[in-house]
Design a protein around this motif. Structure first.
Motif, PDB file in Angstrom:
ATOM      1  N   LYS A  66       0.843  -1.186   0.000  1.00  0.00           N
ATOM      2  CA  LYS A  66       0.000   0.000   0.000  1.00  0.00           C
ATOM      3  C   LYS A  66       0.880   1.239   0.000  1.00  0.00           C
ATOM      4  O   LYS A  66       1.764   1.397   0.838  1.00  0.00           O
ATOM      5  CB  LYS A  66      -0.900  -0.007   1.231  1.00  0.00           C
ATOM      6  CG  LYS A  66      -1.926   1.114   1.231  1.00  0.00           C
ATOM      7  CD  LYS A  66      -2.848   0.993   2.428  1.00  0.00           C
ATOM      8  CE  LYS A  66      -3.886   2.120   2.420  1.00  0.00           C
ATOM      9  NZ  LYS A  66      -4.821   2.018   3.565  1.00  0.00           N
ATOM     10  N   GLY A  67       0.663   2.075  -0.978  1.00  0.00           N
ATOM     11  CA  GLY A  67       1.475   3.280  -1.064  1.00  0.00           C
ATOM     12  C   GLY A  67       2.799   3.038  -1.771  1.00  0.00           C
ATOM     13  O   GLY A  67       2.940   2.124  -2.580  1.00  0.00           O
ATOM     14  N   LYS A  68       3.785   3.832  -1.413  1.00  0.00           N
ATOM     15  CA  LYS A  68       5.096   3.793  -2.058  1.00  0.00           C
ATOM     16  C   LYS A  68       5.898   2.587  -1.599  1.00  0.00           C
ATOM     17  O   LYS A  68       5.843   2.190  -0.441  1.00  0.00           O
ATOM     18  CB  LYS A  68       5.854   5.080  -1.725  1.00  0.00           C
ATOM     19  CG  LYS A  68       7.161   5.249  -2.470  1.00  0.00           C
ATOM     20  CD  LYS A  68       7.796   6.591  -2.104  1.00  0.00           C
ATOM     21  CE  LYS A  68       9.126   6.785  -2.817  1.00  0.00           C
ATOM     22  NZ  LYS A  68       9.764   8.069  -2.430  1.00  0.00           N
ATOM     23  N   LEU A  69       6.639   1.974  -2.548  1.00  0.00           N
ATOM     24  CA  LEU A  69       7.493   0.840  -2.211  1.00  0.00           C
ATOM     25  C   LEU A  69       8.555   1.274  -1.200  1.00  0.00           C
ATOM     26  O   LEU A  69       9.170   2.329  -1.341  1.00  0.00           O
ATOM     27  CB  LEU A  69       8.183   0.307  -3.479  1.00  0.00           C
ATOM     28  CG  LEU A  69       8.849  -1.063  -3.373  1.00  0.00           C
ATOM     29  CD1 LEU A  69       7.795  -2.151  -3.177  1.00  0.00           C
ATOM     30  CD2 LEU A  69       9.665  -1.360  -4.626  1.00  0.00           C
ATOM     31  N   PRO A  70       8.780   0.486  -0.140  1.00  0.00           N
ATOM     32  CA  PRO A  70       9.765   0.859   0.883  1.00  0.00           C
ATOM     33  C   PRO A  70      11.178   0.967   0.322  1.00  0.00           C
ATOM     34  O   PRO A  70      11.454   0.508  -0.794  1.00  0.00           O
ATOM     35  CB  PRO A  70       9.668  -0.300   1.891  1.00  0.00           C
ATOM     36  CG  PRO A  70       8.345  -0.934   1.637  1.00  0.00           C
ATOM     37  CD  PRO A  70       8.094  -0.769   0.162  1.00  0.00           C
ATOM     38  N   PRO A  71      12.104   1.537   1.083  1.00  0.00           N
ATOM     39  CA  PRO A  71      13.496   1.670   0.630  1.00  0.00           C
ATOM     40  C   PRO A  71      14.136   0.312   0.338  1.00  0.00           C
ATOM     41  O   PRO A  71      13.667  -0.729   0.804  1.00  0.00           O
ATOM     42  CB  PRO A  71      14.184   2.361   1.816  1.00  0.00           C
ATOM     43  CG  PRO A  71      13.096   3.040   2.553  1.00  0.00           C
ATOM     44  CD  PRO A  71      11.884   2.174   2.393  1.00  0.00           C
ATOM     45  N   GLU A  72      15.230   0.337  -0.421  1.00  0.00           N
ATOM     46  CA  GLU A  72      15.861  -0.899  -0.892  1.00  0.00           C
ATOM     47  C   GLU A  72      16.368  -1.787   0.232  1.00  0.00           C
ATOM     48  O   GLU A  72      16.486  -2.992   0.067  1.00  0.00           O
ATOM     49  CB  GLU A  72      17.014  -0.568  -1.852  1.00  0.00           C
ATOM     50  CG  GLU A  72      16.544  -0.003  -3.171  1.00  0.00           C
ATOM     51  CD  GLU A  72      17.655   0.069  -4.187  1.00  0.00           C
ATOM     52  OE1 GLU A  72      18.840   0.100  -3.775  1.00  0.00           O
ATOM     53  OE2 GLU A  72      17.358   0.090  -5.399  1.00  0.00           O
ATOM     54  N   GLN A  73      16.695  -1.225   1.394  1.00  0.00           N
ATOM     55  CA  GLN A  73      17.247  -2.039   2.480  1.00  0.00           C
ATOM     56  C   GLN A  73      16.168  -2.775   3.277  1.00  0.00           C
ATOM     57  O   GLN A  73      16.474  -3.600   4.129  1.00  0.00           O
ATOM     58  CB  GLN A  73      18.102  -1.189   3.424  1.00  0.00           C
ATOM     59  CG  GLN A  73      17.323  -0.159   4.206  1.00  0.00           C
ATOM     60  CD  GLN A  73      17.206   1.151   3.469  1.00  0.00           C
ATOM     61  OE1 GLN A  73      17.537   1.241   2.284  1.00  0.00           O
ATOM     62  NE2 GLN A  73      16.750   2.188   4.156  1.00  0.00           N
ATOM     63  N   GLU A  74      14.886  -2.497   3.026  1.00  0.00           N
ATOM     64  CA  GLU A  74      13.786  -3.122   3.763  1.00  0.00           C
ATOM     65  C   GLU A  74      13.757  -4.624   3.508  1.00  0.00           C
ATOM     66  O   GLU A  74      13.851  -5.087   2.367  1.00  0.00           O
ATOM     67  CB  GLU A  74      12.456  -2.496   3.350  1.00  0.00           C
ATOM     68  CG  GLU A  74      11.294  -2.873   4.222  1.00  0.00           C
ATOM     69  CD  GLU A  74      11.266  -2.117   5.541  1.00  0.00           C
ATOM     70  OE1 GLU A  74      10.509  -2.519   6.433  1.00  0.00           O
ATOM     71  OE2 GLU A  74      12.023  -1.130   5.669  1.00  0.00           O
ATOM     72  N   ASP A  78       9.445  -8.442   6.199  1.00  0.00           N
ATOM     73  CA  ASP A  78       8.726  -7.431   6.963  1.00  0.00           C
ATOM     74  C   ASP A  78       7.579  -6.794   6.174  1.00  0.00           C
ATOM     75  O   ASP A  78       6.804  -6.016   6.724  1.00  0.00           O
ATOM     76  CB  ASP A  78       9.687  -6.333   7.421  1.00  0.00           C
ATOM     77  CG  ASP A  78      10.738  -6.854   8.400  1.00  0.00           C
ATOM     78  OD1 ASP A  78      10.455  -7.869   9.057  1.00  0.00           O
ATOM     79  OD2 ASP A  78      11.829  -6.258   8.478  1.00  0.00           O
ATOM     80  N   LEU A  79       7.491  -7.127   4.868  1.00  0.00           N
ATOM     81  CA  LEU A  79       6.479  -6.493   4.016  1.00  0.00           C
ATOM     82  C   LEU A  79       5.161  -7.250   3.991  1.00  0.00           C
ATOM     83  O   LEU A  79       4.145  -6.702   3.560  1.00  0.00           O
ATOM     84  CB  LEU A  79       7.017  -6.360   2.572  1.00  0.00           C
ATOM     85  CG  LEU A  79       8.304  -5.563   2.396  1.00  0.00           C
ATOM     86  CD1 LEU A  79       8.649  -5.454   0.922  1.00  0.00           C
ATOM     87  CD2 LEU A  79       8.161  -4.171   2.999  1.00  0.00           C
ATOM     88  N   ARG A  80       5.206  -8.532   4.393  1.00  0.00           N
ATOM     89  CA  ARG A  80       3.995  -9.363   4.411  1.00  0.00           C
ATOM     90  C   ARG A  80       3.306  -9.358   3.050  1.00  0.00           C
ATOM     91  O   ARG A  80       2.139  -8.962   2.902  1.00  0.00           O
ATOM     92  CB  ARG A  80       3.032  -8.880   5.499  1.00  0.00           C
ATOM     93  CG  ARG A  80       3.639  -8.962   6.890  1.00  0.00           C
ATOM     94  CD  ARG A  80       2.672  -8.525   7.965  1.00  0.00           C
ATOM     95  NE  ARG A  80       3.292  -8.589   9.282  1.00  0.00           N
ATOM     96  CZ  ARG A  80       2.683  -8.274  10.419  1.00  0.00           C
ATOM     97  NH1 ARG A  80       1.415  -7.870  10.390  1.00  0.00           N
ATOM     98  NH2 ARG A  80       3.316  -8.363  11.582  1.00  0.00           N
ATOM     99  N   ILE A  81       4.030  -9.834   2.047  1.00  0.00           N
ATOM    100  CA  ILE A  81       3.522  -9.787   0.671  1.00  0.00           C
ATOM    101  C   ILE A  81       3.315 -11.170   0.085  1.00  0.00           C
ATOM    102  O   ILE A  81       3.167 -11.326  -1.125  1.00  0.00           O
ATOM    103  CB  ILE A  81       4.486  -8.989  -0.229  1.00  0.00           C
ATOM    104  CG1 ILE A  81       5.900  -9.585  -0.158  1.00  0.00           C
ATOM    105  CG2 ILE A  81       4.492  -7.523   0.160  1.00  0.00           C
ATOM    106  CD1 ILE A  81       6.884  -8.929  -1.097  1.00  0.00           C
TER     107      ILE A  81
END
Length: 344
Positions: A66-74, A78-81
């Protein structure tokens, strides 16, 4: 060389990895990929790049989060995708209209924002225990194909030697503003001839093989009658990106993991390998084996022409060649050791 117990621990760590299956569409086509929870958004973008030729900087990923993709180090976990479907928008390499000023030029590896992991025990532990790093070393080992230029010699130690700004000033060489011989750090060939009786030599550069091969020939390090031989060469394809923090902010950089060499050549390990580089961050996975040399730049200046760094390192490396276990040494102290040696 890892023990049987250490190998088993690595296998267990890799077996515990949780993999996530994802489906996406791009240009009307469906694609599937698998990504580990310990991977980062950086790795996801690279998998997509390999599947579609759309480089990370051009990827617009819709519907994954949801929203903008998190930074590359994420971390992916942790994204639950898990099970998510998403859409990719982006132009693949080769299909864009290129501005001649944007075409790739010869690489220039700059000593910016360097970091010395050996000064941070928590960071060293984090690098070592990161499941992603363990898996990347395994993957790089399987991928690596070493072309021996000269046979390895029995009983020799190993010198892993950087090239850009370590043994030459890269900028005038790649621009052609100075002849190759004038770009080399003073005493280059004398240094290699001095250590060669004790060490097999690996050149490991953060540039691509095309430029690396050209540099070695132009510098007469390969294909000449010098009193040493280069055993083998590695380039940037044998490196991978790791993730850490700098000043409490996320930071990424590449590393040269010595373990992939040791896995291919078990006669070498931490007890008999030394890695000379101008970037401490390249030692991140093997800080104990690293010897940092100050960067060599401005080759045409009087100060650069008076540089004695390679002469001093040669004395140090010859001095320690009889040491049975390099793990008992602190290469950070190499300059103090040299100062204590009797004059020649």
């Amino acid at each position: 060389m890892p023990t049987e117990h250490e190998d088993t621990k690595d296998e267990i760590s890799l077996a515990e990895e949780i993999w996530i299956a994802l489906t996406f569409t791009w240009s009307g086509k469906a694609f599937q990929l698998s990504i580990a929870e310990s991977d980062r958004v950086f790795d996801l973008k690279n998998v997509i790049h390999n599947l579609t030729r759309v480089p990370p900087e051009r990827q617009k990923i819709l519907g994954l989060v949801k929203g903008k993709l998190p930074p590359e180090q994420e971390r992916i976990g942790d994204l639950r995708i898990g099970g998510k479907k998403f859409t990719l928008i982006g132009t693949p390499e080769g299909d864009e209209i290129k501005d001649p000023s944007q075409l790739e030029v010869l690489p220039d590896v700059i000593n910016d924002l360097d970091i010395d992991v050996s000064e941070d025990s928590a960071a060293m532990k984090a690098y070592k225990n990161d499941k992603r790093n363990i898996r990347k070393i395994k993957e790089m080992t399987e991928k690596l194909k070493v072309n021996l230029i000269h046979p390895l010699r029995q009983g020799k130690k190993l010198l892993v030697l950087d090239i850009d700004y370590t043994i030459l000033d890269t900028k005038p060489l790649t621009s052609g503003s100075l002849p190759p011989a004038e770009c080399a750090r003073p005493g280059l060939h004398q240094f290699l001839e001095a250590v060669y009786p004790y060490y097999d030599i690996c050149i490991w550069s953060q540039t691509s093989w095309i430029w690396l091969e050209t540099k070695l020939v132009e510098l007469e390090m390969v294909g000449s009658d010098k009193g040493y031989q280069i055993a083998f060469v590695l380039d940037k394809t044998s490196m991978f990106t790791v993730f850490t923090e700098r000043d409490n902010k996320p930071w990424t950089h590449s590393v040269k993991p010595l373990q992939i060499i040791w896995n291919h050549f078990p006669q070498f390990d931490a007890s008999n390998t030394i890695h000379v580089d101008d970037l401490s961050r390249n030692f991140a996975l093997n800080p104990g084996e690293g010897l940092k040399i100050h960067a060599f730049k401005n080759a045409h200046t009087e100060a650069a022409m008076a540089d004695k760094e390679l002469e001093k390192i040669a004395r140090y490396m010859v001095h320690i060649a009889s040491v049975g276990d390099f793990k008992t040494l602190s290469h950070k102290d190499w300059k103090y050791v040299v100062r204590g040696l009797p004059p020649r």
